[in-house]
Each structure stands twice: as structure tokens, then as C-alpha cells.
Motif scaffolding. Structure first.
Motif, mmCIF file in Angstrom:
data_model
loop_
_atom_site.group_PDB
_atom_site.id
_atom_site.type_symbol
_atom_site.label_atom_id
_atom_site.label_comp_id
_atom_site.label_asym_id
_atom_site.label_seq_id
_atom_site.Cartn_x
_atom_site.Cartn_y
_atom_site.Cartn_z
ATOM 1 N N THR A 113 0.843 -1.194 0.000
ATOM 2 C CA THR A 113 0.000 0.000 0.000
ATOM 3 C C THR A 113 0.877 1.242 0.000
ATOM 4 N N ARG A 115 2.605 4.925 -1.679
ATOM 5 C CA ARG A 115 3.589 5.177 -2.734
ATOM 6 C C ARG A 115 4.816 4.328 -2.426
ATOM 7 N N HIS A 146 -1.889 4.313 -3.884
ATOM 8 C CA HIS A 146 -0.627 4.193 -4.618
ATOM 9 C C HIS A 146 -0.240 5.447 -5.392
ATOM 10 N N TYR A 151 -0.822 2.555 -12.858
ATOM 11 C CA TYR A 151 -0.969 1.362 -12.030
ATOM 12 C C TYR A 151 -2.440 0.996 -11.869
#
Length: 285
Positions: A113, A115, A146, A151
Motif C-alpha cells: 500500500t 507510494r 498508490h 498502475y
């Protein structure tokens, strides 16, 4: 008496303010994570010959599903030994470079979870998957913490909204869906029972080209995610609520399952078979 009452009221107010502040800080951390440090040193890895290689990445800078992460590490270690795979397990992002990623058959985000990677590392993972690599994300890997549009759009294929709050973990019948890839569904039962924190997404991944492996009936759970000042998270995904799917990403493939909030999932034989199938499938890229 009045002085004592004033002190009591001020103390109560201070407690309320601190509690609200703590909850807001927690919510911010879940969504954005705290300031992140990126590992850039390239690790030394000795890759065995004639073995499939899997990268198990367990870093988190948002909410950490600690018990599930540790259970996942043990489970993947057992699966690797069973199938004679090489498993490299790390919380260090330095391995996300083109040269080393190319040697892995699959990259696993074990409840990751927040960045996680810097810009160059993100580009390396994107190129790896688009160029033919496989990626597998588990539960927390699909939340909205994120902060990486590519992504969410490509690896997950759906936008996370919330998870149930009022009824956190809920029992559901997990139902197998027909897919054309027989390797993915080999040995999987048509239905099984499991309690989990069922993630709610704004959009159904089917609408973005995903092949759904398992789904639940979203009308048979309470999807309400409202808490404190959040009043707009009282919706679900409807009857068709996917919980495990895969999708093509360039020449590669991304798998994702929202199952796996806590350690109990890793004691489910069907869950382990689902993951094992996906790892085996990665060798046919």
C-alpha cells in the motif's frame, strides 16, 4: 464546583479533538501514506539456473496488513519449495530496475500500500509488464493509496472506492466464473465460503477488459463504508462483484485479487490454489 466542571468539559473537548485528529491522520495515511523514502541501491541477487523466479514485494507506506503480509510470505515460500521456484522476498524497492526485473517470471505485490517506488522504478515495472512480464496484486495492492494512475488503470483495471466499515469482515459465497484460460482455473471449486474485507470499486473490471475468475454476490453483503464525515460511501458494486481477475497489459498480464485482508485467507486451500495457478501461468508468457 464550576471550576471542576469547566476543567472536565475542556478535558472532554480536548479528547474529542485528539480523537478526530487521529482518525483524520489515519485516513490521510491510508489514502496518501506518509512521506516516503525510496530504496535505490541495487541488491545482489544470485539467480539459479533452470528455475522460475518470483519477486515477492511486501513494502507498504500506507496501512500495513501486517498479519496477512507475514502469512503471505510463509505461503509463497511453501509454494516456491513445492514447485521448485526461486523466490526473492524483499521490502526494498531497489530491485525494480530493468536488468533484474527481466530475470523474474512474476512480480507479486503482497498487500503493498502507499507510494512504493520512485519515478524510475515505476517506469521499470511498467516496461517489465508491458514487455511480457506478469504481475500479481493481493488485497491492499488494489486500494487507492498508490498515487499512480497507470498502475490503477492497467494493473488493477478498476478504481477503488472503499471497503465496508459497518460490517468489516463478511462471509460470502465466492463463485467461479468461466474464463478461456484453463491453467488459471485448474483445480478450483465452483464455489467456496470465505469472510473478507470486500473491496468496492467504482467500476467493474469487466468493463475494462478483465477476465473475472471469482466473484461474489454484492447484493448479499453490506457495502456501507460511511464513517464520521464520509457520507457518500453507502453503495456497492451490485450483484456482480468481482474479487479475482486478470487482464492483458501490452504483451504481459496482470492478476489481482481483493481477497487477503487478514491471515485467515492464507489458510484457505482454494485461495492458495488460485495464487499457485497464477504463478504457474506466468511461466508460459
Amino acid at each position: 464546583m464550576k471550576k471542576a466542571l469547566k476543567i472536565a468539559l475542556r478535558s472532554a473537548l480536548a479528547i474529542v479533538i485528539l480523537a478526530v485528529g487521529a482518525i483524520m491522520l489515519f485516513a490521510y495515511k491510508v489514502t496518501h501514506g506518509f512521506p516516503v523514502s525510496y530504496e535505490t541501491e541495487v541488491p545482489v541477487i544470485t539467480f539459479p539456473t533452470n528455475q522460475k523466479a518470483a519477486l515477492l514485494f511486501s513494502k507498504s507506506t500506507g496501512y500495513r496488513h501486517g498479519e496477512s503480509i507475514e502469512a503471505g510470505k510463509k505461503a509463497f515460500d511453501s509454494l516456491a519449495k513445492k514447485n521448485n521456484w526461486f523466490l526473492y522476498s524483499t521490502d526494498d524497492g531497489g530491485v525494480f530496475n530493468a536488468a533484474q526485473l527481466a530475470k523474474f517470471d512474476i512480480v507479486i505485490f503482497n498487500n503493498c500500500t502507499g507510494r512504493l517506488l520512485n519515478d524510475e522504478q515505476q517506469k521499470a515495472l511498467q516496461a517489465y509488464v508491458s514487455g511480457g512480464g506478469s504481475w500479481l496484486g493481493i488485497h491492499g495492492a488494489g486500494d487507492n493509496s498508490h498515487q499512480w494512475p497507470w498502475y490503477a488503470e492497467n494493473l488493477i483495471g478498476a478504481s477503488f472506492s472503499h471497503h465496508p466499515i459497518e460490517k468489516h469482515l463478511q462471509q460470502a459465497t465466492v463463485t467461479l466464473n468461466p474464463v478461456t484460460d484453463s491453467l488459471v482455473v485448474k483445480g478450483l471449486p465452483k464455489t467456496w465460503q470465505h469472510p473478507d474485507e470486500w473491496y468496492v470499486f467504482f467500476d467493474n473490471p469487466r468493463t475494462h477488459g478483465a477476465h473475472v475468475i471469482y466473484a461474489i454476490d454484492g447484493q448479499k453483503i453490506n457495502p456501507n463504508g460511511n464513517i464520521l464525515f464520509v457520507k457518500d460511501k453507502d453503495f456497492g458494486m451490485g450483484k456482480d462483484h468481482p474479487v479475482a481477475w486478470y487482464r492483458e497489459v501490452g504483451k504481459g498480464r496482470a492478476y489481482y485479487t481483493s481477497i487477503g485482508h487478514d491471515a485467515s485467507a492464507w489458510a484457505q486451500p482454494t485461495f492458495l490454489t488460485l495464487l499457485e495457478n497464477e504463478l504457474k501461468r506466468s511461466g508460459t508468457k
